[in-house]
Design an enzyme around this catalytic site. Structure first.
Site, PDB file in Angstrom:
ATOM      1  N   CYS A  97     -38.623 -52.765  11.452  1.00  0.00           N
ATOM      2  CA  CYS A  97     -38.971 -51.908  10.311  1.00  0.00           C
ATOM      3  C   CYS A  97     -38.723 -52.605   8.965  1.00  0.00           C
ATOM      4  O   CYS A  97     -38.725 -51.964   7.924  1.00  0.00           O
ATOM      5  CB  CYS A  97     -38.191 -50.600  10.362  1.00  0.00           C
ATOM      6  SG  CYS A  97     -38.662 -49.539  11.729  1.00  0.00           S
ATOM      7  N   ASN A 115     -36.341 -57.913   5.035  1.00  0.00           N
ATOM      8  CA  ASN A 115     -37.265 -57.967   3.889  1.00  0.00           C
ATOM      9  C   ASN A 115     -36.800 -57.041   2.768  1.00  0.00           C
ATOM     10  O   ASN A 115     -36.863 -57.383   1.585  1.00  0.00           O
ATOM     11  CB  ASN A 115     -38.686 -57.560   4.318  1.00  0.00           C
ATOM     12  CG  ASN A 115     -39.344 -58.609   5.196  1.00  0.00           C
ATOM     13  OD1 ASN A 115     -38.830 -59.712   5.340  1.00  0.00           O
ATOM     14  ND2 ASN A 115     -40.470 -58.273   5.781  1.00  0.00           N
TER      15      ASN A 115
END
EC number: 4.1.1.32
Length: 618
Positions: free
Chosen positions: A265, A269
């Protein structure tokens, strides 16, 4: 070994007992020095486990390829051996601790013959922090030692802090591959039979048979989540599968936020997010404290403080590139250990998603020649990089503050193509705990199970909670009640799709727009509208500078459909039935409240028009 043995009697006695049980050829106490690291890396190169990468392209970096039977965490071989089966709960594998110990003693007998036994003292958290904990891992794998030097603060300095009476978590690991005299070692020793076992009451960990990642680096999931979550319950703090980031506003205010997402998910990042240029130009900035684990404790001032107990990143390589995560790419540019990625002809690394076009030829993670048309991945989907956190360009100046950083918000999110809106704020702490406890994510290729099925992953802690999941919910409820200023709780979903199956939200750097609203909500600066689920941003509460987001699309992202949510609440019931005997009774009432809220709202709740509160006075 270049220092005197410690004078901690409990530690010396345990090391002696393990040496008698495992029968290693020699014992090496790790000092954590650069010289020791370099020597062990050289040993791994000679053994064929490591390949030194091109020093011009990847300075001081190495590549390892594992045995194909040893490539990931093994949830079905992971056990929580609490004294009572009920305390492990239905979401964990349990075995009677006495029986398990007998089994393990049989497996560990003589398991280090022909090998060196390494003793690794390590600290989870900044040295001397009141939130930190000390562990000692005994292993027969030099691969584990060098990875632990990147992932934890380890060596002599930890023993100095431990002292004569200090407490530590004993972590025993073996690859389970003894060597007879003259027998040639394999490049990746491991055993078909694997056990990753936690004894929560005695705070100890035994791991046998695997040399890979979380099965072997016992400070990570085993200590920092499974053992620490139980310790946190007993002592009044939280150990969470959660990133920590800092948001700096144009006025210089810093707000720290924790976020928990199941695998696949985009946690790393998000932890290393770079805001879109229009927001950067206004002065918005994101800094990284940690990308995976948070230890959270109440402070004396009524706020909660969190540390990242780790010292490095153990990141999934495939899919990481300079567009999706330039900070992660910079973090692994040097001083990094790569595992199960592909090798380029000029001795650099490559993995799927790193570049738009794959190289014409590679050597894949199993050592075979690879070309783009051969029909198999070059890197294993769970290939990893182990990199020092200090190399991350977005690292927060306070990432090693022993007091931790003050937390203002917790964010929970999964991968949902429909149902869950882009973002909403829970009405209160209990409501927030409910939304985190019922967190669901559609299965991807990374997880076992039919793709697209919603798997409940409470708090993203399903594989990592070291005790009964319902007791864990109760602990969260109690934790919030005992804090004068608990963090606000939010739900996010970057993965909603339109009728054509396309993602509506651009994601990546644009997630900063949602993060900005969350931070401004916490500060009491941003507006919101009450939805059946919680407080939601209105179109005008978001910063759309530099992004074409029509109001209709935003309405689609934030809509709540009664029929869909009725089915969602029915699926919550499946989890509750499983945990019923210990489920906090508030949960059943909260479910009724959401149902009632849906019935007291339009069948398809959607934001309308350009209504401002002041418009009501006209």
């Amino acid at each position: 070994m270049s220092y005197e043995l410690p004078n901690n009697e409990k530690l010396l006695k345990w090391v002696e007992e393990v040496a008698i049980l495992c029968e290693p050829d020699r014992i090496h106490w790790c000092d954590g020095s650069q010289e020791e690291y370099d020597e062990l890396c050289e040993l791994l190169v000679q053994n064929g486990t490591f390949r030194k990468l091109n020093p011009e392209k990847r300075p001081n970096s190495y590549l390892a390829w594992s045995d194909p039977i040893d490539v990931a965490r093994v949830e079905d071989r992971t056990f929580i051996c609490s004294l009572s089966k009920q305390d492990a709960g239905p979401t964990n594998n349990w075995m009677n601790p006495k029986e398990m110990k007998e089994k393990l003693l049989g497996l560990f007998k003589g398991c280090m013959k022909g090998r060196t036994m390494y003793v690794i003292p390590f600290s989870m958290g900044p040295l001397g922090s009141p939130i930190a904990k000390i562990g000692v891992e005994i292993t027969d794998s030099p691969y584990v030692v060098v990875n632990m030097r990147i992932m934890t603060r380890m060596g002599k300095k930890v023993l100095d802090i431990l002292g004569e009476q200090g407490e530590f978590v004993p972590c025993l690991h073996s690859v389970g591959a003894p060597l007879e005299q003259g027998q040639k070692d394999s490049t990746w020793p491991c055993n078909k039979e694997k056990y990753i076992v936690h004894f929560p009451e005695e705070r100890s960990i035994w791991s046998f048979g695997s040399g890979y990642g979380g099965n072997a680096l016992l400070g990570k999931k085993c200590l920092a989540l499974r053992i620490a979550s139980k310790q946190g319950k007993d002592e009044g703090w939280l150990a969470e599968h959660m990133l920590i980031l800092g948001v700096e506003s144009p006025t210089g205010d810093k707000t720290y936020v924790g976020a928990a997402f199941p695998s696949a998910c985009g946690k790393t990042n998000f932890a290393m997010l770079i805001p879109p240029k229009p927001l950067q130009d206004k002065g918005w900035k994101v800094t990284t404290i940690g990308d995976d684990i948070a230890w959270i404790k109440p402070g004396p001032d009524g706020q909660v403080y969190a540390i990242n107990p780790e010292y490095g990143y153990f990141g999934v390589a495939p899919g990481t590139n300079v567009k999706t995560n330039p900070n992660a790419m910079a973090s692994c540019s040097a001083n990094t250990i790569f595992t199960n990625v592909a090798l380029t002809p000029d001795d650099d690394v490559w993995w799927e998603g790193m570049t738009d076009e794959p190289p014409a030829q590679l050597t894949d993670w199993q050592g075979n020649p690879w070309t783009p048309d051969c029909g198999r991945p070059a890197a294993h989907p769970n290939a990893r990089f182990t990199s020092p956190a200090s190399q991350c360009p977005s690292i927060d100046p306070d990432w090693e503050n022993p007091k931790g950083v003050p937390m203002s918000a917790f964010i929970f999110g999964g991968r949902r193509k429909d149902t869950v809106p882009l973002v909403y704020q829970a009405f209160n702490w209990s409501n927030g705990v409910y939304l985190a406890a019922t967190l669901g994510s559609e299965t991807t290729a990374a997880a076992v199970g039919a793709v697209g099925n919603v798997r409940r992953d409470p708090f993203a802690m399903l594989p990592f909670c070291g005790y009964h999941m319902a007791d864990y919910f109760g602990h969260w409820l109690q934790f919030g009640r005992s804090i004068p200023r608990p963090p606000r709780i939010f739900s996010v979903n970057w993965f909603r799709k339109d009728a054509n199956g396309k993602f509506i939200w651009p994601g990546y750097g644009d997630n900063m727009r949602v993060l900005k609203w969350i931070v401004e909500r916490v500060q009491g600066k941003a507006g919101a509208v009450e939805s059946p689920l919680g407080w939601m941003p209105r179109y005008e509460d978001m910063d759309w500078d530099g992004l074409d987001m029509p109001r209709e699309k935003f309405n689609e992202l934030t809509s709540v459909d009664r029929d869909v949510w009725q089915n969602e609440l029915i699926s919550h019931e499946e989890l509750f039935v499983k945990l019923f005997d210990r489920l906090p009774k508030e949960f059943l009432h909260m479910r009724e409240l959401i149902l009632s809220s849906l019935w007291r709202s339009p069948e398809h709740w959607e934001q309308i028009g350009d209504v401002h509160p002041e418009g009501w006075n006209e």
